[in-house]
Design a protein around this motif. Structure first.
Motif, short mmCIF file in Angstrom:
data_model
loop_
_atom_site.label_atom_id
_atom_site.label_comp_id
_atom_site.label_asym_id
_atom_site.label_seq_id
_atom_site.Cartn_x
_atom_site.Cartn_y
_atom_site.Cartn_z
N LYS A 170 5.71 15.96 -5.53
CA LYS A 170 4.49 14.75 -6.00
C LYS A 170 5.44 14.43 -7.97
CE LYS A 170 0.42 14.61 -4.70
NZ LYS A 170 -1.24 15.35 -5.13
N TYR A 192 7.29 11.20 -7.96
CA TYR A 192 6.78 10.25 -7.86
C TYR A 192 5.32 9.63 -8.63
CZ TYR A 192 9.18 11.05 -3.43
OH TYR A 192 10.71 11.59 -2.21
N TYR A 193 4.81 10.44 -9.38
CA TYR A 193 4.68 10.39 -10.15
C TYR A 193 3.84 11.09 -11.68
CZ TYR A 193 0.41 13.03 -9.44
OH TYR A 193 -1.13 13.75 -9.44
N GLU A 194 4.11 10.72 -12.53
CA GLU A 194 3.57 10.77 -13.46
C GLU A 194 2.77 11.13 -14.88
OE1 GLU A 194 6.38 11.44 -16.62
OE2 GLU A 194 7.43 9.37 -16.08
N VAL A 218 -0.96 7.27 -15.54
CA VAL A 218 -0.13 7.78 -13.86
C VAL A 218 0.55 7.05 -14.39
CG1 VAL A 218 -0.44 8.77 -11.82
CG2 VAL A 218 -2.27 8.99 -13.12
N LEU A 267 3.32 5.68 -11.22
CA LEU A 267 4.10 5.82 -9.80
C LEU A 267 5.09 5.19 -9.71
CD1 LEU A 267 0.44 4.92 -7.98
CD2 LEU A 267 1.39 7.44 -8.33
N ARG A 268 6.31 5.80 -9.38
CA ARG A 268 7.35 5.23 -9.16
C ARG A 268 8.10 5.64 -7.46
NH1 ARG A 268 8.17 8.36 -13.86
NH2 ARG A 268 8.74 6.86 -15.23
N SER A 321 7.37 -0.08 -8.74
CA SER A 321 6.44 1.38 -10.13
C SER A 321 5.22 0.29 -10.42
CB SER A 321 6.73 0.59 -10.99
OG SER A 321 7.55 0.24 -12.08
N GLU A 352 1.62 1.08 -12.55
CA GLU A 352 0.99 2.25 -13.89
C GLU A 352 -0.71 1.69 -13.82
OE1 GLU A 352 2.03 1.33 -17.93
OE2 GLU A 352 0.59 0.38 -17.62
N ALA A 364 4.28 7.69 -3.05
CA ALA A 364 4.09 7.99 -4.28
C ALA A 364 2.34 7.42 -4.69
CB ALA A 364 5.20 6.35 -4.96
N VAL A 410 -1.34 8.37 -6.01
CA VAL A 410 -2.47 9.00 -7.07
C VAL A 410 -3.55 9.30 -6.08
CG1 VAL A 410 -2.65 7.72 -8.70
CG2 VAL A 410 -3.29 9.99 -8.95
#
Length: 315
Positions: free
Chosen positions: A5, A8-10, A21, A23-24, A30, A32, A111, A113
């Motif tokens: 995971k 694909y996200y941070e 967060v 997402l890519r 992407s 945000e 990707a 959340v």
């Protein structure tokens, strides 16, 4: 957070230290999402082009809502009673939901959340209902942006509750005067500029020459926003959201908003998937789901008027 995971996200810090967060998708698109408001503030295609409008004057200072992107209007749209305008979901802090209940998901969408909002004591004083609002924000492999909201009544007193809802989506456009919204022709709408008087749309498409604030009723599941200058068409697909609001403040209202640039109205249009005319009522234990999918279709191969039905069939 699992290692897969995290590819694909941070989670990182955004404006004013607010958590967001990223997402890519491996192909380059992407998105945000700020935990403040569960608010999508950016959606970029695989060329890095921004597809959502975010005002240069957006403040990112709670408790004010963020101007642009995709604010979530819940438990009300507009302004009624003692609730905040457009409800409180857009100016509360959400949490990442690490253990969501079973969620029918497309396995190709890696990707994503999951966020969750539960009422605080403050909310319970102004809207005395217990609920769980789960939001999934996902990027599809083709760069599509998908938002799925699930709202459950968790009241223990046996009482139902009712709400209205909207994804208040701000789209980035090259020039509002060169934009057409198709798919709403012949439909009835309530004009908020004329005390919610009811009219029927007469044109073959909605175009913009002045302020617009209309709520269309019983709308189709697909709506097209055609940006002639960029030769780009946004396609909205929605489920559980029968209404659609179309808004552009034009020059006078733009100048009256402190968090909106004087001329920024030229480069945005709001087309909002919503459930407003008929409020949704949930009994304890019941859940409602509202889904929005946004995608981009190139319209460079077309000349003159673009037939949205053809675009929607091809996409």
């Amino acid at each position: 957070m699992s290692s897969e995971k995290s590819r694909y996200y941070e989670v990182c810090k955004g404006f004013n230290g607010l958590d967001k967060v990223l997402l890519r998708d491996p192909r380059g698109s992407s998105a945000e999402v700020y935990l403040y408001g569960g608010h999508v503030t950016s959606w970029k295609n695989d060329h890095g082009e921004e597809l959502l409008f975010l005002s240069s004057k957006a403040t990112f200072k709670p408790p004010k809502a963020i101007r642009g992107g995709i604010p979530i209007c819940f438990p009300q749209f507009s302004c009624h009673g003692n609730l905040d305008r457009h409800g409180f979901a857009r100016n509360r802090f959400w949490a990442i939901d690490d253990h969501p209940p079973p969620f029918p998901t497309n396995t190709s969408n890696k990707a994503f959340v999951d966020l969750i909002l539960k009422p605080s004591e403050e909310e319970m004083k102004i809207w005395p209902h217990s609920f769980e609002f789960r939001l999934r924000v996902a990027l599809g492999p083709g760069g599509d942006l998908m938002l799925t909201s699930r709202i459950r009544n968790t009241n223990t007193d046996g009482k139902p509750f009712s709400f209205t809802f909207a994804y208040h989506t701000y789209f980035s456009v090259s020039d509002i005067c060169e934009v057409r919204v198709e798919g709403l022709e012949t439909l009835d709408y309530l004009d908020n500029l004329q005390k919610k008087k009811r009219f029927t749309e007469q044109g073959d498409a909605l175009t913009f020459e002045s302020e617009v604030d209309k709520m269309y009723l019983s709308t189709p599941t697909k709506i097209a926003i055609i940006d002639h200058e960029k030769k780009r068409t946004y396609v909205l697909r929605k489920d559980g959201l029968p209404d659609a609001v179309v808004w552009n403040p034009w020059d006078k209202k733009a100048k009256a908003m402190a968090d909106f640039g004087d001329n920024e109205y030229k480069h945005m249009v709001c087309v909002e998937a919503a459930a407003i005319e008929k409020p949704i009522t949930l009994k304890p234990g019941e859940e409602w789901k509202g889904r929005l999918e946004l995608s981009i279709v190139s319209s460079s191969y077309c000349s003159g008027q673009l037939d949205p039905r053809r675009v929607l069939q091809c996409s």
